[in-house]
Design a protein around this motif. Structure first.
Motif, PDB file in Angstrom:
ATOM      1  N   TRP A 300       0.849  -1.199   0.000  1.00 11.51           N
ATOM      2  CA  TRP A 300       0.000   0.000   0.000  1.00 11.51           C
ATOM      3  C   TRP A 300       0.878   1.241   0.000  1.00 11.51           C
ATOM      4  O   TRP A 300       0.687   2.145  -0.822  1.00 11.51           O
ATOM      5  CB  TRP A 300      -0.892  -0.034   1.231  1.00 11.51           C
ATOM      6  N   TRP A 301       1.846   1.273   0.893  1.00 13.32           N
ATOM      7  CA  TRP A 301       2.725   2.435   0.970  1.00 13.32           C
ATOM      8  C   TRP A 301       3.576   2.578  -0.290  1.00 13.32           C
ATOM      9  O   TRP A 301       3.769   3.696  -0.791  1.00 13.32           O
ATOM     10  CB  TRP A 301       3.624   2.361   2.207  1.00 13.32           C
ATOM     11  N   ASP A 302       4.106   1.485  -0.812  1.00 13.54           N
ATOM     12  CA  ASP A 302       4.931   1.568  -2.024  1.00 13.54           C
ATOM     13  C   ASP A 302       4.160   2.219  -3.166  1.00 13.54           C
ATOM     14  O   ASP A 302       4.668   3.120  -3.853  1.00 13.54           O
ATOM     15  CB  ASP A 302       5.397   0.168  -2.439  1.00 13.54           C
ATOM     16  N   VAL A 303       2.930   1.781  -3.366  1.00 13.07           N
ATOM     17  CA  VAL A 303       2.133   2.311  -4.480  1.00 13.07           C
ATOM     18  C   VAL A 303       1.703   3.751  -4.206  1.00 13.07           C
ATOM     19  O   VAL A 303       1.773   4.612  -5.091  1.00 13.07           O
ATOM     20  CB  VAL A 303       0.915   1.408  -4.740  1.00 13.07           C
ATOM     21  N   VAL A 304       1.278   4.025  -2.977  1.00 12.62           N
ATOM     22  CA  VAL A 304       0.829   5.379  -2.638  1.00 12.62           C
ATOM     23  C   VAL A 304       1.975   6.386  -2.753  1.00 12.62           C
ATOM     24  O   VAL A 304       1.804   7.480  -3.324  1.00 12.62           O
ATOM     25  CB  VAL A 304       0.211   5.391  -1.222  1.00 12.62           C
ATOM     26  N   LEU A 305       3.142   6.049  -2.245  1.00 14.23           N
ATOM     27  CA  LEU A 305       4.271   6.979  -2.322  1.00 14.23           C
ATOM     28  C   LEU A 305       4.701   7.211  -3.771  1.00 14.23           C
ATOM     29  O   LEU A 305       5.086   8.326  -4.153  1.00 14.23           O
ATOM     30  CB  LEU A 305       5.438   6.468  -1.487  1.00 14.23           C
ATOM     31  N   THR A 306       4.626   6.171  -4.591  1.00 12.21           N
ATOM     32  CA  THR A 306       4.933   6.341  -6.014  1.00 12.21           C
ATOM     33  C   THR A 306       3.916   7.256  -6.676  1.00 12.21           C
ATOM     34  O   THR A 306       4.267   8.127  -7.489  1.00 12.21           O
ATOM     35  CB  THR A 306       4.954   4.969  -6.716  1.00 12.21           C
ATOM     36  N   ASP A 307       2.650   7.100  -6.324  1.00 13.39           N
ATOM     37  CA  ASP A 307       1.599   7.938  -6.895  1.00 13.39           C
ATOM     38  C   ASP A 307       1.770   9.396  -6.478  1.00 13.39           C
ATOM     39  O   ASP A 307       1.624  10.308  -7.307  1.00 13.39           O
ATOM     40  CB  ASP A 307       0.231   7.414  -6.447  1.00 13.39           C
ATOM     41  N   LEU A 308       2.088   9.626  -5.209  1.00 13.03           N
ATOM     42  CA  LEU A 308       2.306  10.994  -4.745  1.00 13.03           C
ATOM     43  C   LEU A 308       3.476  11.636  -5.482  1.00 13.03           C
ATOM     44  O   LEU A 308       3.409  12.804  -5.896  1.00 13.03           O
ATOM     45  CB  LEU A 308       2.562  10.998  -3.234  1.00 13.03           C
ATOM     46  N   ASP A 309       4.553  10.871  -5.665  1.00 15.05           N
ATOM     47  CA  ASP A 309       5.720  11.396  -6.377  1.00 15.05           C
ATOM     48  C   ASP A 309       5.350  11.731  -7.823  1.00 15.05           C
ATOM     49  O   ASP A 309       5.752  12.779  -8.354  1.00 15.05           O
ATOM     50  CB  ASP A 309       6.845  10.365  -6.328  1.00 15.05           C
ATOM     51  N   ARG A 310       4.581  10.879  -8.458  1.00 16.69           N
ATOM     52  CA  ARG A 310       4.154  11.117  -9.840  1.00 16.69           C
ATOM     53  C   ARG A 310       3.338  12.397  -9.952  1.00 16.69           C
ATOM     54  O   ARG A 310       3.427  13.118 -10.957  1.00 16.69           O
ATOM     55  CB  ARG A 310       3.337   9.918 -10.319  1.00 16.69           C
ATOM     56  N   ARG A 311       2.579  12.694  -8.933  1.00 11.53           N
ATOM     57  CA  ARG A 311       1.731  13.880  -8.938  1.00 11.53           C
ATOM     58  C   ARG A 311       2.472  15.142  -8.486  1.00 11.53           C
ATOM     59  O   ARG A 311       1.900  16.229  -8.461  1.00 11.53           O
ATOM     60  CB  ARG A 311       0.520  13.662  -8.035  1.00 11.53           C
ATOM     61  N   GLY A 312       3.736  14.997  -8.095  1.00 16.05           N
ATOM     62  CA  GLY A 312       4.494  16.152  -7.625  1.00 16.05           C
ATOM     63  C   GLY A 312       4.151  16.572  -6.216  1.00 16.05           C
ATOM     64  O   GLY A 312       4.417  17.716  -5.818  1.00 16.05           O
ATOM     65  N   VAL A 313       3.556  15.657  -5.437  1.00 17.55           N
ATOM     66  CA  VAL A 313       3.221  15.938  -4.037  1.00 17.55           C
ATOM     67  C   VAL A 313       4.418  15.514  -3.198  1.00 17.55           C
ATOM     68  O   VAL A 313       4.741  14.331  -3.110  1.00 17.55           O
ATOM     69  CB  VAL A 313       1.957  15.180  -3.597  1.00 17.55           C
ATOM     70  N   ARG A 314       5.095  16.482  -2.595  1.00 14.92           N
ATOM     71  CA  ARG A 314       6.355  16.217  -1.905  1.00 14.92           C
ATOM     72  C   ARG A 314       6.135  16.011  -0.401  1.00 14.92           C
ATOM     73  O   ARG A 314       5.195  16.560   0.178  1.00 14.92           O
ATOM     74  CB  ARG A 314       7.327  17.383  -2.113  1.00 14.92           C
TER      75      ARG A 314
END
Length: 327
Positions: A300-314
């Motif tokens: 869950w965390w791996d996918v969520v953190l990747t998604d946040l990074d893709r969206r530019g959410v730091r």
């Protein structure tokens, strides 16, 4: 809890961008199905904090560990936390579980598990014991606070301000605990805001997002669905309305990704994620019962953190939050 005034909302600087923070309710183990008991002070799962921290640090994500009294008075755990803070970004704050936090002068009844229900003098005494233990054990005074069970009360914010706290994160947007004698946060939205005496405290509500075709109905629609047999479940399964908290605990990955898309798309500037430290070891929370659940938790965390990074959410550290909210 009343809705904050528009003038109290935090106007994050443009340079802050859109950010997220991760807080860890760092606490003792107990049976979530049984009545809370002051004898439950084991902190055996804290050995897992090191590996969890490493997983987040590898992605440059700082953690803020909100520790309660059993944690703050355990020498081995304090040593772990001091080492983790050496990354220069992670931090330690306070979480008050009144049932294990001296002085234990109250009756052990459900209403008193919400510390804000206690007399203000007793709440203050418990907060002093916890704050002193953290300051002594970590070497730094805590600046962020969360009431266990989100049990903030009418005296809490003033008590925090008097003791030098800068941020509270006790409010859980769109949740209502009044049936258990706890607070009702249905008027609290996701935006950070100033509160307490002279606005000295910044409130960072835990983020809750409504998703689905009827999401504009929000709390006003979701709340009465409780009175309809299986109403909330039917609305969720049919894609009409779901209430999604940003946590891997009991929140499916697909729902979390949709919630992030909605929150970012609607312009929310800070997303506040959280989880409980005992979930890092199978068998200690209802959310991670076995090895398969733990693997799903990390995925869950791996996918969520990747998604946040893709969206530019730091990611944002506690220092980042305090610096950006001043003014």
């Amino acid at each position: 809890m009343p809705a904050p005034a528009a003038s109290d909302m935090i106007d994050w600087p443009e340079a802050f961008g859109t950010r997220f923070t991760v807080t860890v309710d760092t606490e003792e183990e107990f049976d979530w199905r049984a009545p809370l008991d002051s004898a439950n002070r084991s902190v055996a799962t804290t050995f897992a904090l090191r590996a969890a921290h490493r997983r987040f640090a590898d992605r440059a994500v700082p953690l803020t560990f909100l520790v309660d009294h059993p944690i703050a008075t355990d020498a081995a755990t304090l040593e772990i936390l001091r080492r983790l803070m050496e990354d220069g970004r992670s931090a330690v704050g306070a979480q008050l579980h009144p049932w294990v936090n001296p002085p234990l002068d109250e009756a052990m009844v459900p209403a008193n598990t919400f510390v804000g229900n206690l007399p203000s003098a007793l709440e203050a005494a418990k907060l002093d014991v916890l704050t002193e233990a953290i300051t002594k054990g970590i070497g730094v005074a805590p600046r962020i606070y969360r009431a266990g069970r989100y049990g903030i009360g009418p005296a809490t914010l003033a008590l925090l301000a008097e003791r030098g706290y800068r941020i509270d994160s006790s409010m859980r947007s769109a949740y209502d605990y009044s049936a258990e004698a706890g607070p009702d946060f249905t008027a609290i939205l996701n935006q950070a805001f100033r509160c307490g005496p002279d606005g000295q405290i910044v409130e960072l509500p835990l983020t809750t997002v409504f998703t689905g075709a009827a999401r504009s109905g929000g709390v006003g629609l979701y709340r009465p669905l409780q009175r309809i047999p299986k109403g909330r479940g039917v609305f969720a399964r049919t894609g009409l309305l779901s209430r999604v908290a940003l946590t891997p605990e009991d929140m499916p990955l697909a729902d979390a990704l949709q919630a992030i898309a909605v929150a970012v798309g609607e312009g929310l500037r800070l997303l506040n994620f959280a989880f409980h430290s005992p979930s890092l070891v199978p068998g200690h929370t209802p959310y991670v019962r076995d090895a398969a659940d733990l693997a799903a938790f990390h995925h869950w965390w791996d996918v969520v953190l990747t998604d946040l990074d893709r969206r530019g959410v730091r990611p944002a550290s506690l220092d980042d939050l305090i610096a950006a909210s001043v003014g």
